[in-house]
Design a protein around this motif. Structure first.
Motif, mmCIF file in Angstrom:
data_model
loop_
_atom_site.group_PDB
_atom_site.id
_atom_site.type_symbol
_atom_site.label_atom_id
_atom_site.label_comp_id
_atom_site.label_asym_id
_atom_site.label_seq_id
_atom_site.Cartn_x
_atom_site.Cartn_y
_atom_site.Cartn_z
ATOM 1 N N ALA A 165 0.833 -1.208 0.000
ATOM 2 C CA ALA A 165 0.000 0.000 0.000
ATOM 3 C C ALA A 165 0.871 1.264 0.000
ATOM 4 O O ALA A 165 0.475 2.289 -0.571
ATOM 5 C CB ALA A 165 -0.930 -0.009 1.200
ATOM 6 N N GLU A 166 2.045 1.198 0.620
ATOM 7 C CA GLU A 166 2.917 2.394 0.679
ATOM 8 C C GLU A 166 3.424 2.792 -0.708
ATOM 9 O O GLU A 166 3.637 3.975 -0.983
ATOM 10 C CB GLU A 166 4.167 2.172 1.563
ATOM 11 C CG GLU A 166 3.914 1.807 3.014
ATOM 12 C CD GLU A 166 3.572 0.333 3.172
ATOM 13 O OE1 GLU A 166 4.470 -0.510 2.940
ATOM 14 O OE2 GLU A 166 2.409 0.013 3.512
ATOM 15 N N ASP A 167 3.662 1.783 -1.558
ATOM 16 C CA ASP A 167 4.200 2.057 -2.895
ATOM 17 C C ASP A 167 3.112 2.328 -3.934
ATOM 18 O O ASP A 167 3.395 2.677 -5.080
ATOM 19 C CB ASP A 167 4.990 0.838 -3.397
ATOM 20 C CG ASP A 167 6.330 0.719 -2.706
ATOM 21 O OD1 ASP A 167 6.760 1.711 -2.081
ATOM 22 O OD2 ASP A 167 6.934 -0.372 -2.788
ATOM 23 N N THR A 168 1.870 2.076 -3.534
ATOM 24 C CA THR A 168 0.770 2.108 -4.514
ATOM 25 C C THR A 168 -0.175 3.275 -4.222
ATOM 26 O O THR A 168 -0.338 3.665 -3.066
ATOM 27 C CB THR A 168 -0.016 0.773 -4.459
ATOM 28 O OG1 THR A 168 0.924 -0.300 -4.540
ATOM 29 C CG2 THR A 168 -1.022 0.654 -5.581
ATOM 30 N N ALA A 169 -0.781 3.808 -5.270
ATOM 31 C CA ALA A 169 -1.810 4.841 -5.086
ATOM 32 C C ALA A 169 -2.900 4.661 -6.133
ATOM 33 O O ALA A 169 -2.676 4.034 -7.177
ATOM 34 C CB ALA A 169 -1.193 6.231 -5.203
ATOM 35 N N VAL A 170 -4.084 5.174 -5.801
ATOM 36 C CA VAL A 170 -5.203 5.130 -6.743
ATOM 37 C C VAL A 170 -5.282 6.469 -7.472
ATOM 38 O O VAL A 170 -5.210 7.526 -6.847
ATOM 39 C CB VAL A 170 -6.539 4.857 -6.007
ATOM 40 C CG1 VAL A 170 -7.730 5.103 -6.927
ATOM 41 C CG2 VAL A 170 -6.565 3.426 -5.467
#
Ligand code: FCA
Length: 336
Positions: A165-170
Motif C-alpha cells: 500500500a505504501e508504494d501504490t496509489a489510486v
C-alpha cells in the motif's frame, strides 16, 4: 422540329390516360404507403464508440419494427435545440437523447412538448434544480453497481500482484458535474476503501472534458505531484477516462507490470485490448451499448405507435472484460 413536342404531348397524354385508368381500378394497389414512424436519436459525443454502438442498436430496432431513426450529434445546447426543431419539421414523433448537459433537461422538455415530441433519456439523466427528472423515461447503466465492480476488480488485482500500500496509489479520474460519472467513481472509490485500501492513498484527477485528452491532462498534473508512487491503480467514469490516464502513466515509464486501469463501457477500449503487448489498461466493465440503444428506441416507438407508456427507470448491469475473454463476450453482444 415540330414533331418532338407533339410526341412529348402524346406520350404525356398516354401516361395521364393510363394513370387515370389505374386509379379508377379498385384493386390496382396505388394507395400511398402509410408513412413510417420517425424518431430522432440524439447523442452528445457521436465520435465515441459507445454512442455509435447505441445507434447500431437503434438501427436494429428500426429494421425489426419498420420505423425510421434520424441519428444526430448534439455537442452543445444550441445544437440540441435546433436538432429538436429539425426533427419536428422532418415529421418525427419523438426522440431518444443523451444530452450534452443534464441541466438542459427542463429546456429540452419544454421545446419537445411545444413540438409534440415524446422523449426517452438515455445514459445521462436530466436534472432540474439539483434533482433527477424522474418523470421522463430513462434508460441507463446501474452506475453505482458498475462503479463498485470496477473498484472491486482493482482491489483484487492489487492483492493478487502483492503490491504494498505504501508504494501504490489510486488515480481516480473524475467528472463530478455529471451525476452518472460521479456515482460511478464514488462507488469505485468506496469499494477500494471497503477492501482495505488506505483512503489517504486515493487521489482524484478531475477532467475538464470527458475525452482522452481531458483525462491525459488531468492525470499528468497528478503524476507530477506524486513522483514517489511505484504502482498506480486507475479508475474513471468510462474507457476514455482510463485510456487518457494509461497514456499519461506510460509517458512516465509505467507498464502493465507496474500500473493497472479498469474502464467502464467496454466499447471504447477494443483497439487497446487488441494491442499485441499488454498495456496498463487491464480491462473494462462492459455495459451493453447496442442493447441500450435498441431498448430505448423500441420503447419510444411503442409509446408513439400504441401509446404504451415506457417504464420510468431501466438500468443495465456490467460484466468485466479483459484481454482473456473480451473477443468472445463482445461477439455475443454484437460488438466487434
Ligand atoms: C455517459 C458517458 C458515456 C457512457 C454513458 C453510459 O454518457 O459519457 O461514455 O459511459 O454514460
Amino acid at each position: 422540329m415540330k414533331s418532338i413536342p407533339l410526341l412529348v404531348l402524346s406520350l404525356l397524354g398516354l401516361a395521364l390516360a393510363s394513370g387515370c385508368s389505374k386509379s379508377a381500378s379498385p384493386s390496382a394497389g396505388t394507395e400511398p404507403a402509410a408513412a413510417k414512424i420517425k424518431i430522432g436519436f440524439l447523442v452528445k459525443q457521436p465520435e465515441e464508440p459507445w454512442f455509435q454502438y447505441e445507434w447500431k442498436g437503434a438501427d436494429k430496432a428500426a429494421a425489426q419494427y419498420g420505423f425510421e431513426v434520424m441519428k444526430l450529434g448534439v455537442q452543445d445546447g444550441e445544437k440540441t435545440m435546433s436538432a429538436i426543431d429539425n426533427l419536428a419539421v422532418a415529421g418525427a414523433s419523438g426522440f431518444v437523447i443523451c444530452t450534452p448537459d443534464v441541466r438542459l433537461g427542463p429546456q429540452i422538455m419544454r421545446r419537445a412538448t411545444e413540438k409534440g415530441l415524446k422523449v426517452v433519456i438515455v445514459d445521462d439523466q436530466f436534472v432540474k434544480d439539483g434533482k433527477f427528472m424522474t418523470e421522463v423515461p430513462y434508460v441507463g447503466m446501474s452506475a453505482s453497481r458498475i462503479g463498485a465492480k470496477q473498484g472491486d476488480t482493482l482491489a483484487a488485482e492489487f492483492k493478487k500482484r502483492g503490491w504494498s500500500a505504501e508504494d501504490t496509489a489510486v488515480c481516480a479520474v473524475t467528472f463530478e458535474e455529471l451525476d452518472t460519472a460521479r456515482e460511478r467513481t464514488d462507488s469505485s472509490i468506496a469499494a477500494l476503501k471497503a477492501a482495505g485500501f488506505p483512503a489517504d492513498r486515493i487521489f482524484k484527477a478531475p477532467q475538464k472534458t470527458t475525452d482522452i485528452p481531458g483525462s491525459f491532462d488531468a492525470v499528468s498534473v497528478l503524476l507530477t505531484q506524486h513522483p514517489d508512487v511505484k504502482h498506480w491503480l486507475i479508475l474513471g467514469m468510462n474507457d476514455s477516462a482510463v485510456l487518457g490516464a494509461v497514456r499519461a502513466v506510460e509517458g512516465r515509464g509505467f507498464t502493465a507490470e507496474t500500473a493497472i486501469g479498469v474502464g467502464i463501457n467496454g466499447t471504447d477500449c477494443i483497439d487497446e485490448l487488441r494491442k499485441p503487448k499488454p498495456t496498463p489498461f487491464f480491462g473494462s466493465m462492459l455495459a451493453s451499448a447496442p442493447q441500450e440503444g435498441f431498448a430505448s428506441a423500441e420503447m419510444l416507438y411503442k409509446w408513439i405507435k400504441d401509446g404504451t407508456q415506457p417504464p420510468l427507470d431501466t438500468r443495465s448491469e456490467g460484466i468485466l472484460i479483459t484481454r482473456e475473454n473480451f473477443e468472445e463476450i463482445l461477439k455475443k453482444e454484437g460488438i466487434n
